[in-house]
Design a protein around this motif. Structure first.
Motif, short mmCIF file in Angstrom:
data_model
loop_
_atom_site.label_atom_id
_atom_site.label_comp_id
_atom_site.label_asym_id
_atom_site.label_seq_id
_atom_site.Cartn_x
_atom_site.Cartn_y
_atom_site.Cartn_z
N GLU A 20 1.03 -0.89 0.10
CA GLU A 20 -0.34 -0.30 0.18
C GLU A 20 1.19 1.25 0.09
N PRO A 21 0.48 2.78 -0.67
CA PRO A 21 1.31 3.29 -0.47
C PRO A 21 1.56 4.27 1.24
N TYR A 22 2.86 4.17 1.36
CA TYR A 22 3.37 4.85 2.50
C TYR A 22 3.74 6.29 2.31
N TYR A 23 3.55 6.88 1.32
CA TYR A 23 4.16 8.72 1.27
C TYR A 23 3.77 9.26 -0.49
N THR A 24 2.87 10.14 -1.06
CA THR A 24 2.66 10.87 -1.56
C THR A 24 3.70 12.13 -2.27
N SER A 25 4.07 12.05 -3.10
CA SER A 25 5.33 13.34 -3.67
C SER A 25 4.92 13.66 -4.76
N GLY A 26 5.16 14.40 -5.32
CA GLY A 26 5.50 15.38 -6.47
C GLY A 26 6.44 15.52 -7.26
N LEU A 27 6.30 16.05 -8.30
CA LEU A 27 8.15 16.00 -9.51
C LEU A 27 7.91 17.83 -8.92
N SER A 28 9.43 18.76 -8.82
CA SER A 28 9.57 19.71 -9.32
C SER A 28 10.91 20.21 -10.07
N VAL A 29 10.83 20.95 -10.30
CA VAL A 29 12.11 21.34 -11.04
C VAL A 29 12.64 22.18 -9.96
N LEU A 30 14.73 22.21 -10.41
CA LEU A 30 15.00 23.04 -9.60
C LEU A 30 16.09 23.85 -11.17
N ILE A 31 15.86 25.13 -10.97
CA ILE A 31 16.55 25.74 -11.81
C ILE A 31 17.46 26.67 -10.80
N LEU A 32 18.66 27.25 -11.92
CA LEU A 32 19.46 28.55 -11.37
C LEU A 32 19.10 29.40 -11.00
N GLU A 33 19.13 30.61 -10.02
CA GLU A 33 18.33 31.84 -9.42
C GLU A 33 18.58 32.66 -10.80
N ASN A 75 18.40 31.87 -13.59
CA ASN A 75 17.77 31.81 -14.96
C ASN A 75 15.91 31.71 -14.40
N LYS A 76 15.65 32.92 -13.29
CA LYS A 76 13.95 32.40 -13.09
C LYS A 76 13.27 33.53 -13.97
N ASP A 77 13.74 34.36 -14.46
CA ASP A 77 12.92 35.16 -15.40
C ASP A 77 12.68 34.38 -17.00
N LYS A 78 14.73 33.73 -17.20
CA LYS A 78 13.67 33.06 -18.10
C LYS A 78 12.99 31.97 -18.36
N TYR A 79 13.04 30.89 -17.22
CA TYR A 79 12.24 29.39 -16.88
C TYR A 79 11.13 29.97 -16.32
N PRO A 80 10.18 30.97 -16.02
CA PRO A 80 9.33 30.50 -15.08
C PRO A 80 8.26 29.98 -14.38
N GLU A 98 13.65 26.34 -6.99
CA GLU A 98 12.83 26.05 -7.75
C GLU A 98 11.62 26.84 -8.23
N ILE A 99 11.51 26.17 -9.58
CA ILE A 99 10.63 26.65 -10.36
C ILE A 99 8.89 26.77 -9.62
N ASN A 100 8.22 27.16 -9.44
CA ASN A 100 6.82 26.88 -8.13
C ASN A 100 5.56 26.32 -9.75
N GLU A 101 6.09 25.08 -9.56
CA GLU A 101 4.82 24.37 -9.74
C GLU A 101 4.87 22.99 -9.83
N ILE A 102 4.00 22.67 -9.32
CA ILE A 102 4.24 21.05 -8.70
C ILE A 102 3.77 20.40 -9.86
N LEU A 103 4.89 18.76 -10.58
CA LEU A 103 4.11 17.90 -11.67
C LEU A 103 3.50 16.77 -10.58
N THR A 104 3.78 15.84 -11.50
CA THR A 104 2.63 14.68 -11.21
C THR A 104 3.27 14.41 -10.03
N ALA A 105 1.77 14.24 -9.28
CA ALA A 105 1.47 13.54 -8.10
C ALA A 105 1.73 11.65 -8.49
N GLU A 106 2.79 11.71 -6.95
CA GLU A 106 2.97 9.70 -7.82
C GLU A 106 2.84 9.53 -6.28
#
Length: 257
Positions: free
Chosen positions: A111-124, A126-131, A204-212
């Protein structure tokens, strides 16, 4: 003479059988667990070299509830975990492993023991370049080999993903400007940002990807062990031990039980 010889053979056979039984019983008392100990705060090596982390403490507690005298946690490459399970080198896997249809074809999950999600780290810088995550489409990305982060990175930038054996290597490549972003489980990304000096200049880009959902993997034929692990997990969730371990490592209320 022949009678005595035959009796001796029977005696030796009995001794061998008893030895095998004793060995089997001793073997059954130890739960051999595979993990990949570069994934803090789930599993990593402490300063003294011992393995620790959320997954390690959880499987030790589950193993105790399941009646095992010893839980032996073995460190190995992430992409070698399922092969090791299939060849009986280990009994089970706990390694922040997402439950996916592809993996479920090869192993059985608890049975699942933890729920997570993916996120993306970038260089600060580049935060305007990759919003947004989509702004990284077609760019060079980094991830750990064999993870859902690597799979997601490949959908964003087919053929432009650098896969590394460990997450620290992926983070180092980002810092060295060898890729534009690291796709990884968000708890790992947050731990990296909060706990290591190497995270300076990374955001971190302020966006959560797929729940896992994470699960504990066992061999498909080992239904008895699967039932024991599920029962142990349920007991920990009911008596508050799971919450205590979770809060110790994440300082948050559990998102799943």
């Amino acid at each position: 003479m022949s009678f005595k010889f035959g009796g001796a053979l029977k005696t030796l056979a009995c001794v061998a059988a008893l030895g095998c039984m004793s060995s089997s019983m001793a073997y059954a008392e130890t739960l051999r667990v595979g993990t990949e100990a570069t994934y803090a705060p789930f599993e990593f090596a402490a300063e003294d070299g011992s393995l620790t982390g959320f997954d390690v403490e959880l499987i030790q507690a589950i193993g105790k509830e399941a009646g095992y005298d010893k839980v032996e946690v073995l460190n190995m490459p992430f992409d070698g975990l399922i092969p090791a399970l299939m060849t009986s080198q280990i009994d089970t896997i706990i390694a922040a492993m997402s439950i996916t249809p592809e993996r479920a074809k090869r192993v059985a999950f608890s049975e699942p023991y933890y729920t997570s999600g993916l996120s993306v780290l970038i260089l600060e810088e580049n935060k305007d370049k990759y919003p947004k995550v989509d702004s990284l489409k077609g760019k060079s990305l980094c991830a750990q080999i064999g993870t859902t982060g690597a799979m997601t990175a490949e959908t964003l930038s087919p053929g432009k993903v650098k896969a590394f054996n460990t997450e620290p290597e992926a983070f180092m490549e980002l810092k060295a400007k060898g890729c534009e972003g690291v796709v990884n489980d968000r708890p790992i990304n947050l731990y990296f940002l909060a706990q290591t000096a190497a995270s300076d200049g990374v955001t971190e880009i302020n966006e959560i990807l797929t729940a896992e959902k994470y699960g504990i993997a066992v061999h498909k034929n080992n239904k008895e062990l699967l039932e024991k692990l599920n029962a142990g997990l349920k007991k920990l969730q009911e008596n508050g031990t799971y919450d205590a371990i979770y809060q110790k490592w994440f300082k948050l209320t559990p998102t799943t039980k």
